[in-house]
Design an enzyme around this catalytic site. Structure first.
Site, short mmCIF file in Angstrom:
data_model
loop_
_atom_site.label_atom_id
_atom_site.label_comp_id
_atom_site.label_asym_id
_atom_site.label_seq_id
_atom_site.Cartn_x
_atom_site.Cartn_y
_atom_site.Cartn_z
N PHE A 152 0.91 24.92 9.11
CA PHE A 152 0.95 25.81 7.96
C PHE A 152 1.98 25.31 6.97
O PHE A 152 3.09 24.95 7.33
CB PHE A 152 1.29 27.24 8.41
CG PHE A 152 0.67 28.24 7.50
CD1 PHE A 152 -0.68 28.51 7.58
CD2 PHE A 152 1.42 28.87 6.52
CE1 PHE A 152 -1.27 29.42 6.70
CE2 PHE A 152 0.85 29.77 5.65
CZ PHE A 152 -0.50 30.04 5.74
N VAL A 153 1.61 25.25 5.69
CA VAL A 153 2.56 24.78 4.66
C VAL A 153 2.88 25.92 3.69
O VAL A 153 2.05 26.80 3.46
CB VAL A 153 2.01 23.55 3.89
CG1 VAL A 153 1.83 22.36 4.82
CG2 VAL A 153 0.72 23.84 3.15
N GLU A 194 -7.93 23.71 -6.91
CA GLU A 194 -7.63 24.49 -5.70
C GLU A 194 -6.33 24.00 -5.09
O GLU A 194 -5.87 22.88 -5.37
CB GLU A 194 -8.82 24.38 -4.73
CG GLU A 194 -8.66 24.95 -3.34
CD GLU A 194 -8.36 26.45 -3.27
OE1 GLU A 194 -7.55 26.95 -4.08
OE2 GLU A 194 -8.89 27.10 -2.36
N ASP A 195 -5.75 24.82 -4.23
CA ASP A 195 -4.49 24.41 -3.60
C ASP A 195 -4.70 23.55 -2.36
O ASP A 195 -4.05 22.53 -2.20
CB ASP A 195 -3.60 25.64 -3.28
CG ASP A 195 -4.29 26.71 -2.44
OD1 ASP A 195 -5.46 26.51 -2.03
OD2 ASP A 195 -3.66 27.75 -2.18
N ARG A 220 6.15 31.17 -2.52
CA ARG A 220 5.34 30.45 -3.50
C ARG A 220 6.20 29.72 -4.52
O ARG A 220 5.83 28.67 -5.02
CB ARG A 220 4.46 31.43 -4.28
CG ARG A 220 3.29 31.97 -3.52
CD ARG A 220 2.37 32.69 -4.50
NE ARG A 220 1.49 33.65 -3.86
CZ ARG A 220 0.31 33.36 -3.33
NH1 ARG A 220 -0.13 32.13 -3.34
NH2 ARG A 220 -0.43 34.30 -2.80
N LYS A 255 -6.12 19.40 4.67
CA LYS A 255 -5.58 19.33 6.03
C LYS A 255 -6.34 18.35 6.88
O LYS A 255 -7.57 18.43 6.97
CB LYS A 255 -5.62 20.72 6.69
CG LYS A 255 -4.45 21.55 6.29
CD LYS A 255 -4.27 22.75 7.19
CE LYS A 255 -3.23 23.62 6.52
NZ LYS A 255 -3.09 24.92 7.20
N GLY A 262 -3.02 30.53 -5.12
CA GLY A 262 -2.23 29.40 -4.61
C GLY A 262 -2.11 28.22 -5.54
O GLY A 262 -1.14 27.46 -5.45
N ASP A 287 -8.72 23.81 3.93
CA ASP A 287 -8.43 23.95 5.37
C ASP A 287 -9.78 23.87 6.08
O ASP A 287 -10.23 22.77 6.42
CB ASP A 287 -7.69 25.27 5.60
CG ASP A 287 -7.26 25.45 7.04
OD1 ASP A 287 -7.58 24.59 7.87
OD2 ASP A 287 -6.59 26.46 7.35
P1 IMP Z 1 -10.33 27.39 3.73
O1 IMP Z 1 -11.31 28.35 3.14
O2 IMP Z 1 -10.21 27.52 5.23
O3 IMP Z 1 -10.52 25.95 3.31
O4 IMP Z 1 -8.89 27.86 3.29
C1 IMP Z 1 -8.44 27.69 2.07
C2 IMP Z 1 -7.45 28.77 1.67
O5 IMP Z 1 -6.57 29.18 2.73
C3 IMP Z 1 -6.58 28.12 0.63
O6 IMP Z 1 -7.10 28.44 -0.64
C4 IMP Z 1 -5.23 28.69 0.88
O7 IMP Z 1 -5.04 29.81 0.04
C5 IMP Z 1 -5.23 29.15 2.32
N1 IMP Z 1 -4.49 28.20 3.19
C6 IMP Z 1 -5.02 27.32 4.06
N2 IMP Z 1 -4.06 26.63 4.70
C7 IMP Z 1 -2.88 27.08 4.19
C8 IMP Z 1 -1.50 26.74 4.46
O8 IMP Z 1 -1.15 25.88 5.27
N3 IMP Z 1 -0.58 27.43 3.72
C9 IMP Z 1 -0.91 28.39 2.81
N4 IMP Z 1 -2.18 28.73 2.55
C10 IMP Z 1 -3.16 28.08 3.24
MG MG Z 2 -6.34 29.84 -1.85
#
Ligand code: IMP
Ligand code: MG
Length: 178
Positions: free
Chosen positions: A153-154, A100-101, A166, A132, A45, A104
């Site tokens: 969701f983005v 990182e992107d 993407r 987020k 991402g 969440d």
């Molecule tokens: P986390 O481990 O829950 O913090 O999630 C992080 C990963 O989930 C990120 O590296 C993203 O790849 C993916 N992710 C979380 N939210 C989104 C979203 O809104 N759009 C696209 N990918 C997301």
């Molecule tokens: Mg990711």
């Protein structure tokens, strides 16, 4: 023109993305002036964010990638799996930035941060394009985020749904996820 099957609403324009990345790059250029840094990109991402940021940095940089994903499961039983870890000797005693992107739940970055700590970096920082709102209260590490986004969701600028969108150069919320 790409084929868009979902209803997308513009959230962050390419001008805003460019502006915030320039501000961040200037900060990093000041902070690490005269130093070498190691940039660790979390696949997939952050690929566009990484490319745009790295090209604005003027110190020597080295890079490697990490590939990690969440197993399917309930929110509390979900586990992460590393598909690729660091292969180059660019962490020990180096200034390391994780790129990182989005944060969440914070699970991905918690695992990546704790893994990199075991490789003994001199400094270790987290830089994320977005985080987020209200989703990662128990995330315990410091981070620098360019954009706070709502709990939706983005897609675009590296973000995907079903691996689509993407390549869009702006960030959108998706209004009809299912
Ligand atoms: P986390 O481990 O829950 O913090 O999630 C992080 C990963 O989930 C990120 O590296 C993203 O790849 C993916 N992710 C979380 N939210 C989104 C979203 O809104 N759009 C696209 N990918 C997301
Ligand atoms: Mg990711």
């Amino acid at each position: 023109m790409i084929n868009i099957k979902h209803k997308l609403n513009l959230l962050i324009s390419k001008q805003e993305i460019e502006k915030e990345i320039t501000i961040l790059a200037n900060e990093l250029n000041d902070k690490f002036q005269g130093e070498q840094i190691s940039l660790i990109m979390i696949l997939n991402g952050s690929v566009f964010f990484f490319a745009d940021l790295a090209r604005k940095l003027n110190m020597p940089i080295k890079m490697d990638t990490i590939s990690i994903s969440s197993y399917l499961g309930t929110e509390s039983t979900r586990k992460v799996k590393f598909h690729k870890k660091i292969v180059k000797p660019i962490i020990e005693n180096k200034h390391v930035l994780i790129i990182e992107d989005i944060i969440d739940t914070g699970r991905t970055l918690t695992n990546v941060y704790e893994y990199l700590q075991t490789l003994n970096p001199k400094t270790l920082e987290i830089i994320t394009l977005a985080d987020k709102e209200g989703c990662h209260e128990d995330f315990k590490y410091n981070y620098r985020s360019l954009f706070k986004v709502p709990n939706k969701f983005v897609v675009g600028y590296g973000f995907e749904i079903d691996d689509l969108y993407r390549q869009l150069d702006q960030i959108y919320t998706i209004e009809d996820e299912n």
